[in-house]
Design a protein around this motif. Structure first.
Motif: not given
Length: 121
Positions: A21-26, A113-121
């Protein structure tokens, strides 16, 4: 996905200790500011306002360093050093290289951005 995209992701995730989430924001903030900063640099260079260009580049350099984007940071640093040392003959070369690196990064905006918003398993 572009070859460098995993590297960009790893760089920002390392910097944020895997806080997606922080990475996405940055990254979202960087993608919003980068075009404005590049426009500001271009306008300052066109007007030969080298101190203003250097100030914008210095701020950009700091943002890139924080994000771990070494390839773009190196180009910003080279252009900043060129302006600091009044080496005006090399401005065009370093400015072009900075723009190229920034373009390669921003071309991957949606993927990153899509990669950062994907849920990780």
């Amino acid at each position: 996905m572009h070859d460098d995209a995993p590297d960009y992701l790893q760089m920002i995730l390392t910097k944020t200790r895997n806080d997606r989430q922080l990475a996405l924001t940055i990254f979202s903030q960087l993608f919003a500011e980068l075009p404005m900063q590049l426009d500001g640099i271009q306008n300052a260079l066109n007007r030969q306002q080298y101190d203003l260009a250097r100030q914008i580049i210095h701020k950009l350099h700091g943002s890139l360093s924080f994000c771990g984007l070494e390839n773009i940071r190196k180009q910003a640093h080279s252009l900043e050093e060129c302006l600091v040392s009044n080496n005006y003959g090399m401005i065009s070369r370093y400015w072009f290289q900075l723009q190229q690196c920034a373009f390669e990064f921003t071309a991957q905006q949606q993927t990153l951005l899509e990669e950062l918003t994907r849920e990780t398993v």
